[in-house]
Design an enzyme around this catalytic site. Sequence first.
Site, PDB file in Angstrom:
ATOM      1  N   ASP A  41      90.017 -37.655 -15.752  1.00  0.00           N
ATOM      2  CA  ASP A  41      91.247 -38.102 -15.123  1.00  0.00           C
ATOM      3  C   ASP A  41      91.742 -39.327 -15.885  1.00  0.00           C
ATOM      4  O   ASP A  41      90.947 -40.101 -16.416  1.00  0.00           O
ATOM      5  CB  ASP A  41      90.972 -38.438 -13.650  1.00  0.00           C
ATOM      6  N   SER A  42      93.044 -39.531 -15.920  1.00  0.00           N
ATOM      7  CA  SER A  42      93.609 -40.604 -16.742  1.00  0.00           C
ATOM      8  C   SER A  42      93.386 -41.996 -16.176  1.00  0.00           C
ATOM      9  O   SER A  42      93.553 -42.986 -16.876  1.00  0.00           O
ATOM     10  CB  SER A  42      95.113 -40.389 -16.901  1.00  0.00           C
ATOM     11  N   PHE A  77      95.507 -42.435 -10.743  1.00  0.00           N
ATOM     12  CA  PHE A  77      95.303 -42.442  -9.295  1.00  0.00           C
ATOM     13  C   PHE A  77      94.539 -43.685  -8.856  1.00  0.00           C
ATOM     14  O   PHE A  77      94.866 -44.304  -7.838  1.00  0.00           O
ATOM     15  CB  PHE A  77      94.548 -41.181  -8.864  1.00  0.00           C
ATOM     16  N   GLN A 120     104.575 -34.127 -10.659  1.00  0.00           N
ATOM     17  CA  GLN A 120     104.687 -34.921  -9.443  1.00  0.00           C
ATOM     18  C   GLN A 120     105.968 -34.547  -8.705  1.00  0.00           C
ATOM     19  O   GLN A 120     106.638 -33.600  -9.063  1.00  0.00           O
ATOM     20  CB  GLN A 120     104.650 -36.412  -9.792  1.00  0.00           C
ATOM     21  N   GLY A 172      99.686 -35.561  -6.691  1.00  0.00           N
ATOM     22  CA  GLY A 172     100.406 -36.070  -5.537  1.00  0.00           C
ATOM     23  C   GLY A 172     100.222 -35.261  -4.272  1.00  0.00           C
ATOM     24  O   GLY A 172     101.000 -35.408  -3.316  1.00  0.00           O
ATOM     25  N   ASP A 188      89.256 -29.999  -8.117  1.00  0.00           N
ATOM     26  CA  ASP A 188      88.183 -30.999  -8.104  1.00  0.00           C
ATOM     27  C   ASP A 188      88.319 -31.849  -6.859  1.00  0.00           C
ATOM     28  O   ASP A 188      89.419 -31.970  -6.301  1.00  0.00           O
ATOM     29  CB  ASP A 188      88.260 -31.920  -9.332  1.00  0.00           C
TER      30      ASP A 188
END
Length: 379
Positions: free
Chosen positions: A94-95, A98, A191, A218, A268
């Site tokens: 994940d970047s 979040f 998003q 989102g 996930d």
Amino acid sequence: MSAITYELIKTCKQTGARLGKVTTPHGTFETPIFMPVGTLATVKTMSPEDLKEMGADIILSNTYHLWLRPGEDIVEEAGGLHKFMNWDGSILTDSGGFQVFSLSDLREIEESGVHFRNHISGEKLFLSPEKAMRIQNSLGSDIMMAFDECPPYPAEHKYMKDSVERTSRWAERCLEAHGRPDAQGLFGIVQGGEYEDLRRLSAQDLTSMDFAGYAIGGLSVGEPKDVMNKVLDFTTPLLPNDKARYLMGVGSPDSLIDGAIRGIDMFDCVLPTRIARNGTCMTSNGRLVVRNAKYARDFTPIDPNCDCHVCRNYTRAYIRHLIKCSETFGFRLTTYHNLYFLLKLMRQVRKAIKEDRLGDFREEFFEQYGFNKPDAKNF
């Protein structure tokens, strides 16, 4: 040539769900699939050998957390994330977007990126699309995620529109900054909250950039399940048929099945590991809180219908005892069972797609699990 490829194998005649195959530099796996979350380069209490034994083909780690500890430079020096954690399967990172927006109350969003504070030390930090790419390139994951803004639910239409447009600009910068496209695939993140026009705008922007795959972000951020399903109904068809589709942060059994029916390939969530540490288990007959007093003398398995290592060897009474005493082994056993349960569920989903009966499987599973009851307890 993309580092990540998707092959559509079959479409379920009953539901339209997709059976597919994703190939990465570290292996090939069938979809729909659930990815266990190993935020800090480990799935909590599990070894890589455990994960292999239960049938996991891909796991998720997190850019933000590994950037803070131990640092992407150390992981790179070790030979990359696969060697660092002794995992030879596929990895998605994940970047960190979040976490930036969920863990830090003090943040400032600007066009260049986000200023925020380290949730551990309070230190001032800055993360941009370019930096998120550099970190993930150093980690060496198979699938990287573009840096995006994950707005809260609910959000006003105007705020969400500005956020979607910024996320699209950041996505373009991520593609430009990606230093290893031959070895790592990059997914864009659609998003737009619950707004159909903004989801359409986001999907149009991102699909025009030709990412290796596409995520829907989102969702699972507090909205009701029917809202999530409605958003998937009008968003998933906007994504390319020849690319993998990933629904971020979703892991309850009902949502996995409903997501697959709506054309999602990858999922996930920390749910199965998080609730396991509280003594909550997923079973074929619904949720079971094994730490409850009524299981003190219950010498049956967590789930009599489960063939996992835990259910074949340990009883509810013993596992309850371990968890009540805060013994790590107890958390390990419930975690193993929950992950096995979801991985097996996805195998059953894939089989049902092959047999063109996923709709029937959903009804059977929901009935046995208890989702059809008015007072059904979910997670």
